[in-house]
Every structure is written in C-alpha cells, then in structure tokens.
Write a protein that holds these residues in place. Structure first.
Motif, mmCIF file in Angstrom:
data_model
loop_
_atom_site.group_PDB
_atom_site.id
_atom_site.type_symbol
_atom_site.label_atom_id
_atom_site.label_comp_id
_atom_site.label_asym_id
_atom_site.label_seq_id
_atom_site.Cartn_x
_atom_site.Cartn_y
_atom_site.Cartn_z
ATOM 1 N N ARG A 47 0.833 -1.208 0.000
ATOM 2 C CA ARG A 47 0.000 0.000 0.000
ATOM 3 C C ARG A 47 0.867 1.257 0.000
ATOM 4 O O ARG A 47 0.548 2.242 -0.662
ATOM 5 N N PHE A 48 1.972 1.206 0.752
ATOM 6 C CA PHE A 48 2.840 2.381 0.817
ATOM 7 C C PHE A 48 3.459 2.675 -0.549
ATOM 8 O O PHE A 48 3.531 3.839 -0.973
ATOM 9 N N VAL A 49 3.927 1.650 -1.251
ATOM 10 C CA VAL A 49 4.507 1.848 -2.580
ATOM 11 C C VAL A 49 3.469 2.446 -3.521
ATOM 12 O O VAL A 49 3.759 3.403 -4.270
ATOM 13 N N ASP A 50 2.242 1.914 -3.490
ATOM 14 C CA ASP A 50 1.183 2.443 -4.356
ATOM 15 C C ASP A 50 0.868 3.896 -4.005
ATOM 16 O O ASP A 50 0.715 4.749 -4.884
ATOM 17 N N THR A 51 0.765 4.161 -2.704
ATOM 18 C CA THR A 51 0.418 5.512 -2.259
ATOM 19 C C THR A 51 1.515 6.501 -2.613
ATOM 20 O O THR A 51 1.241 7.627 -3.055
ATOM 21 N N TYR A 52 2.767 6.092 -2.433
ATOM 22 C CA TYR A 52 3.865 7.001 -2.749
ATOM 23 C C TYR A 52 3.891 7.326 -4.242
ATOM 24 O O TYR A 52 4.189 8.467 -4.636
ATOM 25 N N GLY A 53 3.546 6.349 -5.056
ATOM 26 C CA GLY A 53 3.441 6.609 -6.489
ATOM 27 C C GLY A 53 2.390 7.652 -6.789
ATOM 28 O O GLY A 53 2.593 8.537 -7.627
ATOM 29 N N ASP A 54 1.242 7.573 -6.088
ATOM 30 C CA ASP A 54 0.194 8.581 -6.282
ATOM 31 C C ASP A 54 0.664 9.956 -5.809
ATOM 32 O O ASP A 54 0.361 10.970 -6.445
ATOM 33 N N TYR A 55 1.425 9.997 -4.705
ATOM 34 C CA TYR A 55 1.940 11.271 -4.209
ATOM 35 C C TYR A 55 2.888 11.903 -5.226
ATOM 36 O O TYR A 55 2.900 13.124 -5.410
ATOM 37 N N LEU A 56 3.711 11.074 -5.861
ATOM 38 C CA LEU A 56 4.659 11.597 -6.839
ATOM 39 C C LEU A 56 3.958 12.163 -8.079
ATOM 40 O O LEU A 56 4.491 13.054 -8.750
ATOM 41 N N LYS A 57 2.761 11.666 -8.383
ATOM 42 C CA LYS A 57 2.031 12.104 -9.571
ATOM 43 C C LYS A 57 1.167 13.334 -9.320
ATOM 44 O O LYS A 57 0.614 13.910 -10.257
ATOM 45 N N TRP A 58 1.023 13.735 -8.057
ATOM 46 C CA TRP A 58 0.121 14.835 -7.710
ATOM 47 C C TRP A 58 0.485 16.100 -8.472
ATOM 48 O O TRP A 58 1.644 16.449 -8.615
ATOM 49 N N ARG A 460 29.079 43.881 10.977
ATOM 50 C CA ARG A 460 27.740 43.830 10.377
ATOM 51 C C ARG A 460 27.812 42.943 9.138
ATOM 52 O O ARG A 460 28.728 43.079 8.311
ATOM 53 N N TYR A 461 26.845 42.040 9.017
ATOM 54 C CA TYR A 461 26.773 41.116 7.893
ATOM 55 C C TYR A 461 25.602 41.496 6.968
ATOM 56 O O TYR A 461 24.537 41.919 7.442
ATOM 57 N N TYR A 462 25.805 41.282 5.675
ATOM 58 C CA TYR A 462 24.749 41.459 4.675
ATOM 59 C C TYR A 462 24.634 40.162 3.880
ATOM 60 O O TYR A 462 25.638 39.517 3.582
ATOM 61 N N GLU A 463 23.411 39.828 3.515
ATOM 62 C CA GLU A 463 23.200 38.588 2.744
ATOM 63 C C GLU A 463 22.050 38.765 1.773
ATOM 64 O O GLU A 463 21.040 39.414 2.081
ATOM 65 N N VAL A 464 22.218 38.219 0.562
ATOM 66 C CA VAL A 464 21.159 38.162 -0.449
ATOM 67 C C VAL A 464 21.104 36.732 -0.961
ATOM 68 O O VAL A 464 22.149 36.151 -1.308
ATOM 69 N N GLY A 465 19.919 36.152 -0.978
ATOM 70 C CA GLY A 465 19.764 34.777 -1.452
ATOM 71 C C GLY A 465 18.573 34.641 -2.382
ATOM 72 O O GLY A 465 17.543 35.312 -2.196
ATOM 73 N N LEU A 466 18.720 33.799 -3.379
ATOM 74 C CA LEU A 466 17.634 33.519 -4.322
ATOM 75 C C LEU A 466 17.434 32.013 -4.370
ATOM 76 O O LEU A 466 18.373 31.266 -4.664
ATOM 77 N N GLY A 467 16.216 31.569 -4.070
ATOM 78 C CA GLY A 467 15.935 30.140 -4.032
ATOM 79 C C GLY A 467 14.706 29.763 -4.833
ATOM 80 O O GLY A 467 13.787 30.572 -5.017
ATOM 81 N N TRP A 468 14.697 28.535 -5.295
ATOM 82 C CA TRP A 468 13.557 27.970 -6.030
ATOM 83 C C TRP A 468 13.123 26.728 -5.268
ATOM 84 O O TRP A 468 13.943 25.867 -4.933
ATOM 85 N N GLN A 469 11.835 26.637 -4.991
ATOM 86 C CA GLN A 469 11.286 25.459 -4.328
ATOM 87 C C GLN A 469 10.384 24.718 -5.308
ATOM 88 O O GLN A 469 9.391 25.284 -5.780
ATOM 89 N N HIS A 470 10.739 23.470 -5.595
ATOM 90 C CA HIS A 470 9.971 22.668 -6.546
ATOM 91 C C HIS A 470 9.557 21.366 -5.880
ATOM 92 O O HIS A 470 10.375 20.664 -5.283
ATOM 93 N N TRP A 471 8.279 21.048 -5.979
ATOM 94 C CA TRP A 471 7.744 19.802 -5.439
ATOM 95 C C TRP A 471 7.595 18.784 -6.555
ATOM 96 O O TRP A 471 7.046 19.083 -7.624
ATOM 97 N N ILE A 472 8.099 17.586 -6.321
ATOM 98 C CA ILE A 472 7.800 16.446 -7.192
ATOM 99 C C ILE A 472 6.554 15.803 -6.611
ATOM 100 O O ILE A 472 6.600 15.109 -5.585
ATOM 101 N N GLY A 473 5.424 16.067 -7.243
ATOM 102 C CA GLY A 473 4.142 15.694 -6.654
ATOM 103 C C GLY A 473 3.993 16.390 -5.316
ATOM 104 O O GLY A 473 4.229 17.592 -5.182
ATOM 105 N N LYS A 474 3.620 15.606 -4.316
ATOM 106 C CA LYS A 474 3.630 16.140 -2.946
ATOM 107 C C LYS A 474 4.423 15.191 -2.034
ATOM 108 O O LYS A 474 4.128 15.031 -0.865
ATOM 109 N N ALA A 475 5.473 14.598 -2.639
ATOM 110 C CA ALA A 475 6.293 13.628 -1.916
ATOM 111 C C ALA A 475 7.717 14.099 -1.689
ATOM 112 O O ALA A 475 8.326 13.769 -0.671
ATOM 113 N N ILE A 476 8.283 14.863 -2.617
ATOM 114 C CA ILE A 476 9.679 15.268 -2.534
ATOM 115 C C ILE A 476 9.782 16.760 -2.853
ATOM 116 O O ILE A 476 9.193 17.235 -3.826
ATOM 117 N N THR A 477 10.518 17.484 -2.033
ATOM 118 C CA THR A 477 10.766 18.902 -2.259
ATOM 119 C C THR A 477 12.228 19.108 -2.596
ATOM 120 O O THR A 477 13.109 18.625 -1.883
#
Length: 518
Positions: A47-58, A460-477
């Motif tokens: 069931r977990f393998v099947d469910t994880y596959g569905d999460y990856l396809k979300w 005194r410290y200064y910082e600039v950052g640029l990030g991209w957040q991408h989800w593979i389905g709703k299983a992996i970020t």
C-alpha cells in the motif's frame, strides 16, 4: 546518562503506543472512506509503494468551494497561501496550533495506514506518524572546515550548510503526534507531539543538559535531539478559542523554524542563525477575535533542560498578533525576556537572550507576498573578552566545555570585565508562486553583531539569497539556491581561527537540499 536513557525509553514507548492505536480499535473497523476497493487486503508495504506513487504524480488539488472547505472556520479569513508549495498556508504563529484552522498533517505513510484494515480507527484517533529524510550539498568560495572549538570557519555564520563543499545529511525526522481539533467550537480537545531529529542540524536545536554532550564535549557533526516533546489542550469556550502547550517546543517568534519543511529555503537567514531555538515551558494562546490573538508564556529560558539548575531562569514572554479582515496583512510582535520578580534579570547565561521581535506578512496578490522580521537582542553582564578579568569570568563559567560554549563580548579594553552584549537583525522574504508545485524566494538579510558575542566577529553582515522550491508531486521537495554574503568590518568567512586577516569578507555559495517526505 540517566536522563538520556529516560528520554530514549519515553520516545520508544510513545512510538510503540501510536503504532498499536489502530489495532487496539475494533478489528473490523475497515479502511477509511475514499480508499480503493480491496486496499485492505494488501500488505502495508505494498500500500505504501502504491500511495507514494500517487503522491509523486500529484499536480495540485482543485480549490474547494469556500462554503464547503472544512479546513477552517467560516467566520475566519480564508488561508492566504497555498501549501504546497509554500511551507505554510496561514501566517506563522509560534507555540500553538493555528486556532480555527485544520493543522493536521500526514504523508504517504498515514494514507497507507488509512487504507488498511484498521484505517477508520486510525483516522478517528487523529494520531499521525510522519517524517522526512533531508540530504543536501553546497559549493562555496570558502574552503576551511568549521572549527567546533572556536565556532567559526567554513561557511559560518551561514546556516545550515556551515561545512563548505560537502554532501551531508541534515535531518532525518520522525513525528508522532495528535493535533487537537481547533476548527470546531463545541468541545474541548487535546493533543501531543513527540519529534526526534538526527543529522547535522542538531547543532541548531540541542539544549544544554539534554544530550548536549554530543556537541559540547565531543564536537560531533551528526547527532540526535528530541527536538519537541509537548502536550496541548484546546478549549473553544474561552473567547474564540484557547490553546495551551506545555513541554519542549520551538521558540515562539520567527518566520523560520529548525525543521526543514517549515522554511522557504534550505539555508537560513543570518537573523535566524543566532537567535533562540527551543524552550521548555508553558504557552497559552487566546484568539480574541478574527483579527486579534494574544499569547503569554512562562519558560525556563532558551535552549536549557529543566534539570540545569545553574542555568534555568523563570522567563516570561508576551506576544500579540493582528490579522486584517482580508488576511492580506499580519503583524506579530513578541517580548521575550527579563522580569526580575520572576527570577530573570537579563544577565549573561546560556542563551539568556532578551529578545524583542516583530514580524510583518503582506500578500500583494494570489501569486506574490512578503514576509519581514526584525529584532534586537541583549544580555547584561556578559564577560568582556578584551579584559583579562572578563576572560577569567568566562573561563570560570564555561571552561569545562570543549565546544559550543557561549562566547564573551568584544566591548573594548576600557569597558571593564563585563558589559552588555547586543545585536540586531532584519530579514525580508519575497515569495512568488508560479505553479501549484513551484515558487521562487528572494531573501535580503542584515545582522549587526554589535559586540561580536553571537558569531565571534564584531561586524555587520549582509546577505542576499535567491531560491527555487519545486515539489515532485507532494512527496519530494527540491530547493536549489544561491546566496551571497559580506562581513563589513572583518574577515569573518572561511576563518576557523578567528584571526584578523586570516579569512575573507565575502562568500558566495550554491546549495541544494531534498526533503523526502513519508
């Protein structure tokens, strides 16, 4: 060691208890509603393998009709953001479930259990088990290794990837929890959370006296921390709802949090690197109306285990939050610190920071929003390392610790043996969502370590950052990012010996992590 054994036993018993929850119910409770026919006949692994596959396809859930969405009370504002891809859907408030909104979280493991032979019992219990595995890597213009003895070197004070040009395991986290139902208004409810974390990020969660020898005695890069252990009680019969949390929990202010999924990006702001992390105490949160929420807290201080009698101090905190009717704006302000009557006079101790902080969240439109935070922190009576008597005071108090002991302040040779250590910081996040699984974040950040007590360098410290957040389905970020930072006055980066001229003032780093949810 006795305390460590008790903690390990408690965690094991809680986990075993939660896993037996479903089987303790009626054996024929059956799978929960919405499961595929025949799912209960399969083994949990299948069931977990099947469910994880569905999460990856979300590819994104359809938006529910506002009058039919069960995730929040209809007399309150609709959640302003979408999660995923963002780490939260309602504006953050610490030390509590967000009153009036569904806070229950689970992943593929729980969905697999829900579709098993005891699925209905699992779902009705509201007990969930979930977690993640969080590896990362970075490529940096710094090359030295982080020095656990001096607390400098490598990429530091960049966090969490403080070791440059490395592949590392940041977090393996396991949560066992029951969230109280804070959407309903007709009965009292209860909850709890037990969460354990293993990895390099335990550096940012451990409390003195709670498995802290892993760091302070042995300087281990990887360690384990029972980062949260608390109980909750919710009543809808006080104002618009009250939640009381007691135990060990994440420190209540801040946009960011230690646990990987709770953040916009993999690395953290300089602001967050040096402020309080966890507390042991009690915090009550009262929702006065759809716009106003107040909090009162009494803890034993920042990052301290209760049995550390020489360090614990009764420490109050008070917060107020205001959300506009549209939820386009949210302001959250906290005073966390000294109160002589209670026993905290604001004097130097283990992270005894007097912390004044305010956060402002603003939503421009459905795709664009901003999160901003500023604070000032102080400690009185901090040993002055520019004075021989101050150095002696610091050594007498923490000289038995090999690594990770609090630093003294750099107040100058004429300031005397002690002085007030001070720092202030500001961070701004701008988030843009361009799909159901994608957002980009721009972070600008200033930290002024006025007396050098938090980072080891007076600059005194200064910082600039640029990030991209991408989800593979709703299983992996996946969270790739690039950040540039600069120390104005000294060579703070790539300087493990904290020696003037031995490091560099500017650092550029490309980093990326993956959060594999289960």
């Amino acid at each position: 060691m006795q305390h460590q054994n008790k903690i390990a036993i408690a965690l094991a018993l809680a986990f075993a208890s939660s896993l037996s929850c479903g089987s303790a119910a009626a054996a024929d409770s059956g799978p929960a509603d919405g499961c595929a026919p025949g799912s209960a006949a399969k083994g949990l692994g299948e069931r977990f393998v099947d469910t994880y596959g569905d999460y990856l396809k979300w590819n994104g859930d359809p938006a529910p009709a506002p009058d039919a969405d069960p995730s929040y009370r209809k007399d309150l504002q609709a959640p302003p953001l979408s999660s995923p891809p963002y780490p939260f859907s309602t504006w953050p408030i610490g030390g509590t479930e967000t009153i009036g909104y569904d806070n229950q979280y689970y992943g593929a493991l729980m969905d697999s259990l829900y579709c098993g032979p005891h699925g209905k019992a699992w779902k009705e219990s509201r007990v969930t088990v979930y977690g993640w595995i969080n590896p990362s890597f970075n490529v940096s213009t710094s090359h030295s290794r982080f020095n656990f003895a001096t607390g400098t070197g490598g990429n530091y004070p960049a966090a969490y990837g403080y070791e440059p040009n490395q592949v590392q395991l940041d977090q393996v986290a396991l949560y066992v929890e029951r969230t109280p139902d804070v959407v309903q208004k007709d009965h009292n409810d209860w909850g709890f959370r037990i969460a354990g974390l293993y990895g390099s990020d335990y550096k940012y969660t451990f409390s003195k006296g709670l498995l802290s020898d892993q760091y302070t005695k042995h300087g281990r890069r990887y360690g384990f921390d029972p980062v949260m252990m608390y109980a909750e009680w919710y009543t809808p019969f006080v104002a618009e709802g009250m939640n009381v949390r007691a135990g060990r929990y994440i420190s209540i202010p801040d946009i960011e949090a230690q646990l990987a999924p709770n953040n916009y990006t993999f690395t953290h702001s300089l602001l967050y690197t040096v402020d309080p992390y966890t507390k042991e105490g009690v915090v009550a949160t009262i929702k006065l109306s759809r716009n106003w929420t107040v909090q009162g807290e009494l803890s034993i201080g920042n990052d301290i285990a209760y049995w550390e009698k020489d360090e614990r101090r009764a420490t109050p905190a008070a917060c107020v939050a205001y959300t506009t009717d549209s939820a386009d704006d949210h302001i959250y302000a906290c005073l966390n610190g000294a109160h002589p009557v209670l026993g905290n006079n604001g004097k130097f101790g283990w992270n005894n920071l007097q912390h004044k902080v305010i956060s402002w969240y603003h939503k421009f439109n459905d795709k664009l929003h901003m999160s901003t935070e500023a604070y000032r922190m102080t400690q009185d009576g901090t040993p002055n390392v520019n004075d021989p008597a101050g150095q002696a005071l610091l050594s007498a108090r923490y000289g038995n610790l090999t690594y990770g002991a609090p630093s003294g302040a750099q107040c100058g040779p004429d300031a005397g043996p002690t002085c007030q250590s001070r720092e202030w910081a500001f961070v701004n996040y701008i988030g843009y969502q361009f799909g159901p699984r994608d957002d980009v974040t721009l972070r600008t950040d200033i930290l002024d370590d006025t007396t050098g007590q938090r980072t080891g360098f007076k600059t005194r410290y200064y910082e600039v950052g640029l990030g991209w957040q991408h989800w593979i389905g709703k299983a992996i970020t996946l969270r790739p990012e690039i950040r540039w930072e600069h120390a104005r006055d000294v060579d703070a980066y790539d300087n493990p010996s904290a020696t003037p001229g031995a490091g560099q003032r500017t650092q550029t780093m490309f980093a990326m992590d993956a959060i594999i949810h289960f």
